[in-house]
Design a protein around this motif. Structure first.
Motif, PDB file in Angstrom:
ATOM      1  N   THR A 364      69.009 -50.923 -17.535  1.00 15.06           N
ATOM      2  CA  THR A 364      68.731 -51.883 -18.594  1.00 15.06           C
ATOM      3  C   THR A 364      67.609 -52.802 -18.133  1.00 15.06           C
ATOM      4  O   THR A 364      67.527 -53.152 -16.952  1.00 15.06           O
ATOM      5  CB  THR A 364      69.945 -52.769 -18.924  1.00 15.06           C
ATOM      6  OG1 THR A 364      70.228 -53.606 -17.804  1.00 15.06           O
ATOM      7  CG2 THR A 364      71.160 -51.923 -19.260  1.00 15.06           C
ATOM      8  N   GLU A 387      66.689 -47.163 -25.884  1.00 13.54           N
ATOM      9  CA  GLU A 387      67.642 -47.716 -26.852  1.00 13.54           C
ATOM     10  C   GLU A 387      67.490 -49.228 -26.883  1.00 13.54           C
ATOM     11  O   GLU A 387      67.937 -49.921 -25.977  1.00 13.54           O
ATOM     12  CB  GLU A 387      69.077 -47.373 -26.429  1.00 13.54           C
ATOM     13  CG  GLU A 387      69.381 -45.892 -26.464  1.00 13.54           C
ATOM     14  CD  GLU A 387      70.645 -45.587 -25.675  1.00 13.54           C
ATOM     15  OE1 GLU A 387      71.735 -45.896 -26.174  1.00 13.54           O
ATOM     16  OE2 GLU A 387      70.523 -45.083 -24.544  1.00 13.54           O
ATOM     17  N   MET A 390      70.438 -53.650 -27.359  1.00 14.06           N
ATOM     18  CA  MET A 390      71.675 -53.542 -26.600  1.00 14.06           C
ATOM     19  C   MET A 390      71.957 -54.901 -25.935  1.00 14.06           C
ATOM     20  O   MET A 390      71.133 -55.809 -25.995  1.00 14.06           O
ATOM     21  CB  MET A 390      71.548 -52.456 -25.535  1.00 14.06           C
ATOM     22  CG  MET A 390      71.167 -51.087 -26.075  1.00 14.06           C
ATOM     23  SD  MET A 390      72.403 -50.385 -27.193  1.00 14.06           S
ATOM     24  CE  MET A 390      73.587 -49.784 -26.010  1.00 14.06           C
ATOM     25  N   ARG A 420      78.183 -48.278 -23.641  1.00 11.71           N
ATOM     26  CA  ARG A 420      77.043 -47.445 -23.263  1.00 11.71           C
ATOM     27  C   ARG A 420      76.965 -47.274 -21.740  1.00 11.71           C
ATOM     28  O   ARG A 420      76.647 -46.215 -21.233  1.00 11.71           O
ATOM     29  CB  ARG A 420      75.774 -48.088 -23.819  1.00 11.71           C
ATOM     30  CG  ARG A 420      74.494 -47.391 -23.485  1.00 11.71           C
ATOM     31  CD  ARG A 420      74.465 -45.981 -24.050  1.00 11.71           C
ATOM     32  NE  ARG A 420      73.247 -45.301 -23.641  1.00 11.71           N
ATOM     33  CZ  ARG A 420      73.052 -44.791 -22.436  1.00 11.71           C
ATOM     34  NH1 ARG A 420      73.990 -44.887 -21.517  1.00 11.71           N
ATOM     35  NH2 ARG A 420      71.923 -44.189 -22.139  1.00 11.71           N
ATOM     36  N   VAL A 434      77.604 -52.451 -20.913  1.00 13.18           N
ATOM     37  CA  VAL A 434      76.447 -52.488 -21.802  1.00 13.18           C
ATOM     38  C   VAL A 434      76.929 -51.972 -23.146  1.00 13.18           C
ATOM     39  O   VAL A 434      77.507 -50.881 -23.224  1.00 13.18           O
ATOM     40  CB  VAL A 434      75.291 -51.637 -21.246  1.00 13.18           C
ATOM     41  CG1 VAL A 434      74.105 -51.649 -22.217  1.00 13.18           C
ATOM     42  CG2 VAL A 434      74.876 -52.160 -19.877  1.00 13.18           C
ATOM     43  N   ARG A 436      76.317 -52.363 -27.783  1.00 13.64           N
ATOM     44  CA  ARG A 436      75.315 -52.695 -28.802  1.00 13.64           C
ATOM     45  C   ARG A 436      75.296 -54.197 -29.012  1.00 13.64           C
ATOM     46  O   ARG A 436      76.339 -54.848 -29.026  1.00 13.64           O
ATOM     47  CB  ARG A 436      75.663 -52.004 -30.126  1.00 13.64           C
ATOM     48  CG  ARG A 436      75.441 -50.500 -30.109  1.00 13.64           C
ATOM     49  CD  ARG A 436      75.504 -50.002 -31.533  1.00 13.64           C
ATOM     50  NE  ARG A 436      76.665 -50.605 -32.204  1.00 13.64           N
ATOM     51  CZ  ARG A 436      77.631 -49.924 -32.804  1.00 13.64           C
ATOM     52  NH1 ARG A 436      77.582 -48.616 -32.849  1.00 13.64           N
ATOM     53  NH2 ARG A 436      78.635 -50.548 -33.366  1.00 13.64           N
ATOM     54  N   ASP A 437      74.100 -54.729 -29.190  1.00 14.24           N
ATOM     55  CA  ASP A 437      74.003 -56.171 -29.382  1.00 14.24           C
ATOM     56  C   ASP A 437      74.864 -56.617 -30.560  1.00 14.24           C
ATOM     57  O   ASP A 437      75.466 -57.688 -30.538  1.00 14.24           O
ATOM     58  CB  ASP A 437      72.543 -56.587 -29.590  1.00 14.24           C
ATOM     59  CG  ASP A 437      72.371 -58.084 -29.497  1.00 14.24           C
ATOM     60  OD1 ASP A 437      72.443 -58.611 -28.375  1.00 14.24           O
ATOM     61  OD2 ASP A 437      72.228 -58.728 -30.555  1.00 14.24           O
TER      62      ASP A 437
END
Ligand code: ASP
Ligand code: MG
Length: 465
Positions: A364, A387, A390, A420, A434, A436-437
């Motif tokens: 990340t 992606e 996140m 994730r 981690v 999804r936001d």
């Protein structure tokens, strides 16, 4: 009890009212522990404003110099009128005018040259703290408090890595012994600007954005104080991000290790590098709210008393990007990881969390400015998926070390949330997922309810670890 360092952030010196509160807080401390060292940030928003002006003039836009500089001048002189008695104003007003005119001249020169080197940026940015510290010192003097302005450029000695200068610890200690310590010993309160230093040759530098905390810690270590107080506009470190969870609590004690993990993972209260000088000298750091000076705040020490909660706090870092890199060979050839991390290094992009599988590595990143370049470089030897949107959600606590099943309970608490990546730090002081936001609010609230639902019982056993 020995002297303390008191650092006040931008909102705590924002205007005359804030500075009056600061003065009351400092007087009360002086009555308890003798004269403190006072470190101040620039008045709120000033640093942003100064750096914005540098960016504009470097593009040749001169239009905002007069208005921008006059606004700064006006803000400081207005505060002086409110805080400094008529007969004592002339001296400090003249100093402020000098600093302001120097700033105007610097910006004009940069506009003509269309230049914004890091060195010039620091010359301009330093003005914010030089102005605010002059102002605060004069306010004390006018109120009959024995305070003295100390030029931070003489007290903090750094290398010439402008905009992120690294202090020379030995030289800074010597400078503090010369510029600060004697004042304390004669009962005077030294007032200096944070964030600012200078090279051995006296050229102004800055320690990087948010660097005033770092200054406070350097001063604390160098001047041999018993406590570093960070005065801000929140009650301390919280058990969760207040922008995400509606009912976070104040954490009363934190270890240095926990505090730096929380800062790293997005808790905005403390600058992570603040911790370093304080840790090496074993000086407690206290975070306090200048609007509620009697609230207990958060105390950060090397070994806080035992806590009976499984974790100490949650933190999140939002809008991070996951980069998944898959080796184009069947298995990861040796040298693959080295090549991969070299790319991030070349683009000076920090990687926060890393997980690996047989053929792929996921990392990340928080700073996606160089993402296009990074992806192109990685594609020379691997397949890359990006992606965006996140987030990292992380649970921090010293107690995690002795709780091998914690990660399982955390993951169970997140049932239904798409995970994730999952990582348990080497320090075993944190477990990070981690996600999804868009899932951050649900996930953080759920964990927070599970662990911090009942009122905080101050049952940390006063036993040493
Ligand atoms: N004034 C500087 C900044 O805004 C330093 C600080 O406030 O810590 O970054
Ligand atoms: Mg600031």
């Amino acid at each position: 009890m020995r002297n303390v360092v008191m650092k006040f952030g931008g909102t705590s010196v924002a205007d005359a009212d804030a500075i009056r509160r600061l003065m009351d807080i400092v007087r009360a401390e002086a009555a308890r522990t003798g004269p403190p060292v006072v470190v101040v940030s620039a008045m709120s928003k000033v640093t942003d404003h100064l750096l914005k002006m540098v960016a504009e003039v470097s593009r040749g836009e001169r239009g905002s110099i007069q208005v921008g500089v006059d606004e700064l001048r006006h803000r400081h002189l207005t505060a002086i009128e409110a805080l400094v008695g008529y007969h004592k104003r002339a001296d400090v007003s003249a100093k402020i005018e000098m600093q302001v005119e120097e700033l105007r001249a610097m910006l004009t020169a940069l506009a003509i040259l269309r230049e914004a080197s890091p060195r010039s940026m620091d010359g301009v940015a330093a003005a914010g703290e030089l102005l605010s510290s002059r102002l605060v010192a004069a306010a004390f003097q006018s109120a009959g408090v024995d305070a003295v302005w100390v030029d931070a450029r003489r007290a903090i000695v750094t290398d010439d890595n402008y905009t992120a200068a690294v202090p020379d610890i030995a030289a800074t200690h010597a400078a503090l012994m010369r510029e600060v310590r004697p004042h304390l010993e004669s009962g005077r309160i030294p007032v200096l600007g944070g964030y600012v230093g200078a090279t051995k040759d006296g050229v102004a530098t800055t320690l990087g954005r948010g660097g005033s905390d770092y200054s406070a810690a350097l001063v604390g270590e160098g001047a041999g104080v018993s406590e570093i107080q960070i005065w801000t506009d929140v009650d301390g470190m919280l058990t969760a991000d207040p922008r995400v969870v509606s009912n976070p609590r104040v954490v009363s004690h934190l270890s240095f290790g926990e505090a730096s993990e929380l800062a790293y993972f997005g808790a905005k209260v403390l600058h992570p590098s603040t911790i370093l000088p304080a840790v090496s000298a074993d000086i407690p750091v206290r975070i306090l709210n200048s609007h509620r000076p009697d609230a207990p705040g958060t105390l950060i020490t090397a070994r806080p008393p035992l806590n009976d909660r499984p974790i100490t706090a949650l933190a999140c870092k939002r809008n991070v990007t996951v980069v998944e890199v898959t080796s184009t060979r069947m298995l990861m050839a040796h040298g693959f990881l080295r090549r991969l991390f070299e790319v991030f290094e070349r683009y000076r992009t920090a990687v926060d969390v890393v997980t690996t599988s047989e053929v792929s590595v996921s990392v990340t990143i928080d700073d996606s400015r160089n993402l296009a370049g990074i992806a192109a470089a990685l594609r020379e030897f691997a397949e890359v998926t990006i992606e965006p949107d996140m987030a990292l959600l992380c649970a921090v606590g010293e107690n995690l070390r002795s709780d091998p099943a914690f990660a399982i309970r955390m993951l169970a608490g997140l049932e239904g949330v798409a995970l994730r990546m999952v990582s348990q730090a080497a320090s075993r002081r944190n477990v990070t997922v981690v996600i999804r936001d868009a899932d951050v609010a649900t996930a953080m609230s759920r964990l927070h309810d599970a662990w911090f639902a009942e009122p905080q019982q101050e049952t940390r056993l006063e036993a040493a670890r």
